[in-house]
Design an enzyme around this catalytic site. Structure first.
Site, PDB file in Angstrom:
ATOM      1  N   ARG A 215       0.813  -1.234   0.000  1.00  0.00           N
ATOM      2  CA  ARG A 215       0.000   0.000   0.000  1.00  0.00           C
ATOM      3  C   ARG A 215       0.838   1.272   0.000  1.00  0.00           C
ATOM      4  O   ARG A 215       0.397   2.338   0.429  1.00  0.00           O
ATOM      5  CB  ARG A 215      -0.971   0.021   1.179  1.00  0.00           C
ATOM      6  CG  ARG A 215      -1.944  -1.131   1.144  1.00  0.00           C
ATOM      7  CD  ARG A 215      -3.159  -0.887   1.992  1.00  0.00           C
ATOM      8  NE  ARG A 215      -4.064  -2.013   1.860  1.00  0.00           N
ATOM      9  CZ  ARG A 215      -3.999  -3.126   2.579  1.00  0.00           C
ATOM     10  NH1 ARG A 215      -3.060  -3.248   3.496  1.00  0.00           N
ATOM     11  NH2 ARG A 215      -4.836  -4.101   2.385  1.00  0.00           N
TER      12      ARG A 215
ATOM     13  N   LYS B 209       3.650  11.546 -11.058  1.00  0.00           N
ATOM     14  CA  LYS B 209       2.787  10.744 -11.926  1.00  0.00           C
ATOM     15  C   LYS B 209       3.488   9.419 -12.177  1.00  0.00           C
ATOM     16  O   LYS B 209       4.617   9.391 -12.670  1.00  0.00           O
ATOM     17  CB  LYS B 209       2.555  11.447 -13.263  1.00  0.00           C
ATOM     18  CG  LYS B 209       1.446  12.470 -13.206  1.00  0.00           C
ATOM     19  CD  LYS B 209       1.082  12.928 -14.608  1.00  0.00           C
ATOM     20  CE  LYS B 209       0.027  14.008 -14.576  1.00  0.00           C
ATOM     21  NZ  LYS B 209      -0.246  14.553 -15.920  1.00  0.00           N
TER      22      LYS B 209
ATOM     23  N   GLU C  87      10.957  18.695 -24.379  1.00  0.00           N
ATOM     24  CA  GLU C  87      10.269  19.020 -23.123  1.00  0.00           C
ATOM     25  C   GLU C  87      10.868  20.275 -22.482  1.00  0.00           C
ATOM     26  O   GLU C  87      10.170  21.028 -21.813  1.00  0.00           O
ATOM     27  CB  GLU C  87      10.343  17.844 -22.141  1.00  0.00           C
ATOM     28  CG  GLU C  87       9.683  16.559 -22.628  1.00  0.00           C
ATOM     29  CD  GLU C  87       8.156  16.526 -22.444  1.00  0.00           C
ATOM     30  OE1 GLU C  87       7.575  17.524 -21.965  1.00  0.00           O
ATOM     31  OE2 GLU C  87       7.562  15.478 -22.781  1.00  0.00           O
TER      32      GLU C  87
ATOM     33  N   GLU D 203      -3.600  17.736 -11.129  1.00  0.00           N
ATOM     34  CA  GLU D 203      -4.071  18.198 -12.446  1.00  0.00           C
ATOM     35  C   GLU D 203      -5.563  18.521 -12.487  1.00  0.00           C
ATOM     36  O   GLU D 203      -6.321  18.015 -13.309  1.00  0.00           O
ATOM     37  CB  GLU D 203      -3.706  17.179 -13.535  1.00  0.00           C
ATOM     38  CG  GLU D 203      -3.727  17.822 -14.934  1.00  0.00           C
ATOM     39  CD  GLU D 203      -3.108  16.954 -16.019  1.00  0.00           C
ATOM     40  OE1 GLU D 203      -2.056  16.329 -15.773  1.00  0.00           O
ATOM     41  OE2 GLU D 203      -3.664  16.938 -17.117  1.00  0.00           O
TER      42      GLU D 203
ATOM     43  N   ARG E 106      -1.842  22.316 -14.018  1.00  0.00           N
ATOM     44  CA  ARG E 106      -0.890  21.275 -14.428  1.00  0.00           C
ATOM     45  C   ARG E 106      -1.110  20.841 -15.872  1.00  0.00           C
ATOM     46  O   ARG E 106      -0.200  20.345 -16.534  1.00  0.00           O
ATOM     47  CB  ARG E 106      -0.966  20.078 -13.468  1.00  0.00           C
ATOM     48  CG  ARG E 106       0.114  19.044 -13.736  1.00  0.00           C
ATOM     49  CD  ARG E 106       0.324  18.080 -12.594  1.00  0.00           C
ATOM     50  NE  ARG E 106       1.338  17.106 -12.945  1.00  0.00           N
ATOM     51  CZ  ARG E 106       1.928  16.281 -12.102  1.00  0.00           C
ATOM     52  NH1 ARG E 106       1.603  16.302 -10.820  1.00  0.00           N
ATOM     53  NH2 ARG E 106       2.854  15.426 -12.503  1.00  0.00           N
TER      54      ARG E 106
ATOM     55  N   HIS F 123       1.013  18.175 -26.490  1.00  0.00           N
ATOM     56  CA  HIS F 123       0.800  16.740 -26.282  1.00  0.00           C
ATOM     57  C   HIS F 123      -0.440  16.187 -26.980  1.00  0.00           C
ATOM     58  O   HIS F 123      -0.488  14.994 -27.252  1.00  0.00           O
ATOM     59  CB  HIS F 123       0.745  16.427 -24.783  1.00  0.00           C
ATOM     60  CG  HIS F 123       2.103  16.399 -24.142  1.00  0.00           C
ATOM     61  ND1 HIS F 123       2.931  17.498 -24.086  1.00  0.00           N
ATOM     62  CD2 HIS F 123       2.782  15.391 -23.531  1.00  0.00           C
ATOM     63  CE1 HIS F 123       4.047  17.170 -23.463  1.00  0.00           C
ATOM     64  NE2 HIS F 123       3.989  15.901 -23.116  1.00  0.00           N
TER      65      HIS F 123
ATOM     66  N   HIS G 109       0.212  12.963 -29.035  1.00  0.00           N
ATOM     67  CA  HIS G 109      -0.373  11.651 -28.777  1.00  0.00           C
ATOM     68  C   HIS G 109      -0.986  11.062 -30.046  1.00  0.00           C
ATOM     69  O   HIS G 109      -0.867   9.861 -30.310  1.00  0.00           O
ATOM     70  CB  HIS G 109      -1.417  11.738 -27.665  1.00  0.00           C
ATOM     71  CG  HIS G 109      -0.791  11.953 -26.314  1.00  0.00           C
ATOM     72  ND1 HIS G 109      -1.483  12.437 -25.236  1.00  0.00           N
ATOM     73  CD2 HIS G 109       0.479  11.752 -25.880  1.00  0.00           C
ATOM     74  CE1 HIS G 109      -0.667  12.523 -24.193  1.00  0.00           C
ATOM     75  NE2 HIS G 109       0.528  12.118 -24.562  1.00  0.00           N
TER      76      HIS G 109
ATOM     77  N   HIS H 173       8.808  10.257 -28.172  1.00  0.00           N
ATOM     78  CA  HIS H 173       7.827  11.117 -27.501  1.00  0.00           C
ATOM     79  C   HIS H 173       8.234  12.595 -27.549  1.00  0.00           C
ATOM     80  O   HIS H 173       7.442  13.470 -27.918  1.00  0.00           O
ATOM     81  CB  HIS H 173       7.624  10.656 -26.058  1.00  0.00           C
ATOM     82  CG  HIS H 173       6.710  11.546 -25.278  1.00  0.00           C
ATOM     83  ND1 HIS H 173       5.347  11.594 -25.507  1.00  0.00           N
ATOM     84  CD2 HIS H 173       6.964  12.454 -24.302  1.00  0.00           C
ATOM     85  CE1 HIS H 173       4.802  12.490 -24.689  1.00  0.00           C
ATOM     86  NE2 HIS H 173       5.760  13.016 -23.946  1.00  0.00           N
TER      87      HIS H 173
HETATM   88  N1  GLY Z   1       4.233  15.101 -17.723  1.00  0.00           N
HETATM   89  C1  GLY Z   1       3.150  15.907 -17.376  1.00  0.00           C
HETATM   90  C2  GLY Z   1       2.889  16.022 -15.918  1.00  0.00           C
HETATM   91  O1  GLY Z   1       3.691  15.572 -15.134  1.00  0.00           O
HETATM   92  O2  GLY Z   1       1.875  16.524 -15.527  1.00  0.00           O
END
Ligand code: GLY
Length: 371
Positions: free
Chosen positions: A123, A145, A187, A238, A242, A249, A253, A267
């Site tokens: 957990r 993330k 990036e 987000e 964010r 993107h 994508h 990417h």
């Molecule tokens: N890579 C986008 C973010 O971390 O929100």
């Protein structure tokens, strides 16, 4: 060169991103204060292991830390259920407990997968990110993330799980193939374009020297991480701001799906092309000045990067099919496509009401230029 420290202030989940040369060789001293007992499990991949793993293990052992290591296959296909299951079971076999630390040592695939494994193991155990690519240092290792891909799409299964520390050793970037370095730079440019015009100015002047100049590289990584840290602090999960990190993107994508997530388009290359398209779309919508898209494209060209759809080898589907691929993106809200557009360089915002016909027309022209 001194180490830069960028704090990510998230209350009880706060941590530091340390950026500088030689951090792998000092990893034992950097990580030891976090440990309740002197052991660590390191997960890496088959590309990073022969280049850098022995140094990391030696650095940890020099501090009396017992190390277990696992090297997963390299590549995006690792980021799925099979290798995720293998990683979690290996961590359990190593008897990693909640008080222990897991180390993710690699690029974005390893960081995302191992971070997710740490999120669900017992957990939730703590983990340290040691990103070895420019893309991972400036983006994926910071912000918590984590996740894996499934047959339905990329990053559809995952968790927000912040690392306890990020060590960005800018020395490792010297072993990156030029193409991977430039993809990561996509990036870096994104940060200037979305929120810091002065940083974009700096990149225009200094970007071409980055690969060979450690001090400039460190500055670029630090400024990118500062910007990401600020955004994550204000909007960790987000709900709003964010989303700006997704500049370029939505186009990216669709192009990644159309090229089968293959070597045809990395990417970060898709992000760069997507940023150029997002500025072009912004200009056509009368949102930004005529010169802005040209300036974005000129800088990407000066860096030797992919800029246009014409730079992607092989066949691409038509404009409508590309727009349909965008429609499957997980950021779709109530059936409407979301774009990050810009009022100028450094002034991105979230736009939910873009006429689909404008996007199709833009892509039609960009595809025609390939013929
Ligand atoms: N890579 C986008 C973010 O971390 O929100």
């Amino acid at each position: 060169m001194a180490v830069d420290v960028v704090p990510v202030a998230l209350g009880a989940r706060s941590y530091e991103v340390r950026i500088g040369p030689g951090l792998i060789d000092r990893a034992g001293a950097e990580i030891a204060p976090l440990l309740k007992r002197r052991r660590a499990a390191v997960v890496t991949d088959a590309t990073v292991a022969p280049l850098h793993l022995a140094r990391l293990v030696a650095a940890l052992e020099a501090e009396g830390i017992a190390v277990a290591t696992l090297a997963l296959p390299a590549g995006e296909s690792t980021k799925g259920w099979e290798q995720f299951g293998r990683c979690v079971e290996w961590l359990l076999e190593q008897k990693v407990e909640r008080r222990d630390i897991v180390v993710a040592f690699g690029g974005g695939v390893i960081g995302d997968l191992v971070g997710f494994a740490a999120a669900v193991l017992r957990r939730g155990v703590r983990f340290v990110q040691i990103p070895t690519t420019l893309l991972a240092q400036v983006d994926s290792s910071v912000g918590g993330k984590t996740g894996i891909n499934t047959a339905q799409g990329k990053n559809l299964v995952g968790a927000f799980h912040q690392p306890s520390l990020v060590l960005a050793d800018i020395g490792v970037l010297e072993s990156l193939p030029a193409r991977d370095f430039l993809a990561g730079y996509g990036e870096v440019v994104k940060y200037g374009l979305l929120g810091d015009a002065a940083f974009f100015d700096w990149l225009e002047g200094n970007g071409p020297a980055l690969a060979g100049d450690a001090a400039k590289r460190q500055h670029a990584v630090r400024r990118s991480v500062e910007m990401k840290a600020g955004i994550v602090e204000r909007d960790e999960t987000e709900e709003g701001e964010r989303a700006l990190l997704n500049l370029g993107h939505t186009f990216c994508h669709a192009l990644e799906k159309a090229t089968g997530y293959s070597d045809r388009l990395l990417h970060g290359e898709g992000v760069a092309i997507g940023c150029a398209l997002a500025f072009e779309l912004s200009q056509r919508l009368g949102l930004c000045a005529q010169e802005a898209p040209g300036r974005v494209r000129a800088h990407l060209r000066a860096m030797g990067m992919k800029v246009d759809l014409a730079d992607i080898p092989g066949e691409l589907p038509g404009a409508e099919a590309l727009v349909a691929l965008m429609g499957q993106d997980k950021k779709v809200v109530d059936g409407k496509l979301r774009f990050i557009l810009a009022r100028g360089i450094g002034e991105a915002f979230v736009a939910d009401e873009v006429p689909p016909g404008m996007v199709t027309a833009l892509l039609d022209e960009a595809l025609a230029a390939r013929r």
